[in-house]
Design a protein around this motif. Structure first.
Motif, mmCIF file in Angstrom:
data_model
loop_
_atom_site.group_PDB
_atom_site.id
_atom_site.type_symbol
_atom_site.label_atom_id
_atom_site.label_comp_id
_atom_site.label_asym_id
_atom_site.label_seq_id
_atom_site.Cartn_x
_atom_site.Cartn_y
_atom_site.Cartn_z
ATOM 1 N N SER A 92 -17.066 -63.480 -24.826
ATOM 2 C CA SER A 92 -16.908 -62.056 -24.525
ATOM 3 C C SER A 92 -15.499 -61.733 -24.036
ATOM 4 O O SER A 92 -14.905 -62.467 -23.256
ATOM 5 C CB SER A 92 -17.918 -61.620 -23.463
ATOM 6 N N LYS A 93 -15.002 -60.603 -24.490
ATOM 7 C CA LYS A 93 -13.713 -60.073 -24.026
ATOM 8 C C LYS A 93 -13.929 -59.043 -22.920
ATOM 9 O O LYS A 93 -12.985 -58.468 -22.403
ATOM 10 C CB LYS A 93 -12.958 -59.422 -25.194
ATOM 11 N N THR A 94 -15.197 -58.809 -22.582
ATOM 12 C CA THR A 94 -15.558 -57.840 -21.549
ATOM 13 C C THR A 94 -16.034 -58.599 -20.317
ATOM 14 O O THR A 94 -16.938 -59.428 -20.409
ATOM 15 C CB THR A 94 -16.681 -56.913 -22.063
ATOM 16 N N LYS B 200 -22.038 -54.827 -14.908
ATOM 17 C CA LYS B 200 -21.590 -54.904 -16.295
ATOM 18 C C LYS B 200 -20.460 -53.929 -16.592
ATOM 19 O O LYS B 200 -19.719 -54.107 -17.545
ATOM 20 C CB LYS B 200 -22.762 -54.638 -17.229
ATOM 21 N N TYR C 299 -23.615 -66.698 -23.400
ATOM 22 C CA TYR C 299 -23.139 -65.345 -23.667
ATOM 23 C C TYR C 299 -22.640 -64.671 -22.391
ATOM 24 O O TYR C 299 -22.737 -65.231 -21.299
ATOM 25 C CB TYR C 299 -24.250 -64.510 -24.312
ATOM 26 N N ARG C 300 -22.128 -63.456 -22.540
ATOM 27 C CA ARG C 300 -21.589 -62.709 -21.397
ATOM 28 C C ARG C 300 -22.614 -62.584 -20.275
ATOM 29 O O ARG C 300 -22.310 -62.819 -19.114
ATOM 30 C CB ARG C 300 -21.148 -61.323 -21.869
#
Length: 169
Positions: free
Chosen positions: A124-126, A106, A151-152
């Motif tokens: 997500s931008k991560t 992560k 989701y991420r």
């Protein structure tokens, strides 16, 4: 079978959980394995594997692995271009280089690694950071991108994280 492992550290023990599932796009697990054990070493910066590897190896004794299986760890398999390895790399070697190991991390790692891939899931931008040994990282990157969940963090990996943080046995 795909076996995803995570460990959470409490004050007096480490809880390791493994979720087993058949396909990368599975929405539900086929089995859950869990084990609490004494913490065998303190956290050592740059040597995270020394703390977590014994937990994973202990729980693996409850699982009958085959060479067609894949293991996922929460972290890195490879760390840089010079060949330095992380938790997943140490696990791969502990299994005599016979069971492919995938790292899904992560958080970023500063050193460059030509074997590391980044993926963005959902809105997500991560990114998530993907590394592997024993299996092609590009193939695995696509598989992780297509894991269930919008989701991420894929649904089953989110569940795994929640199970390790549940202080119940």
């Amino acid at each position: 079978m795909i076996y995803a492992f995570d460990t959470y550290y409490y004050e007096n023990f480490a809880k390791t959980v493994c979720i087993a599932f058949r396909n990368w796009d599975s929405e539900k697990e086929d089995a859950i394995y869990s084990e609490n054990m004494a913490i065998t070493s303190d956290y050592e910066s740059g040597a995270f594997y020394k703390r977590e590897l014994p937990c994973i190896l202990s729980l693996l004794k409850k699982i009958d692995l085959t060479e067609n299986d894949i293991i996922i760890v929460d972290g890195y398999v490879t760390l840089d271009n010079s060949g330095k390895i992380g938790l997943g790399g140490h696990l791969y070697h502990s299994l005599n280089n016979k069971i492919p190991v995938v790292g899904i991390a992560k958080n970023g790692f500063a050193a460059e690694d030509k074997k590391r891939r980044e993926i963005f899931r959902g809105e997500s931008k991560t990114p998530l950071f993907i590394t592997s040994q024993g299996i092609d990282v590009d193939e695995i990157t696509i598989a992780v991108e297509n894991m269930a969940g919008s989701y991420r963090i894929p649904t089953l990996l989110k569940k795994l994280d929640q199970l390790t943080r549940d202080n119940e046995n």
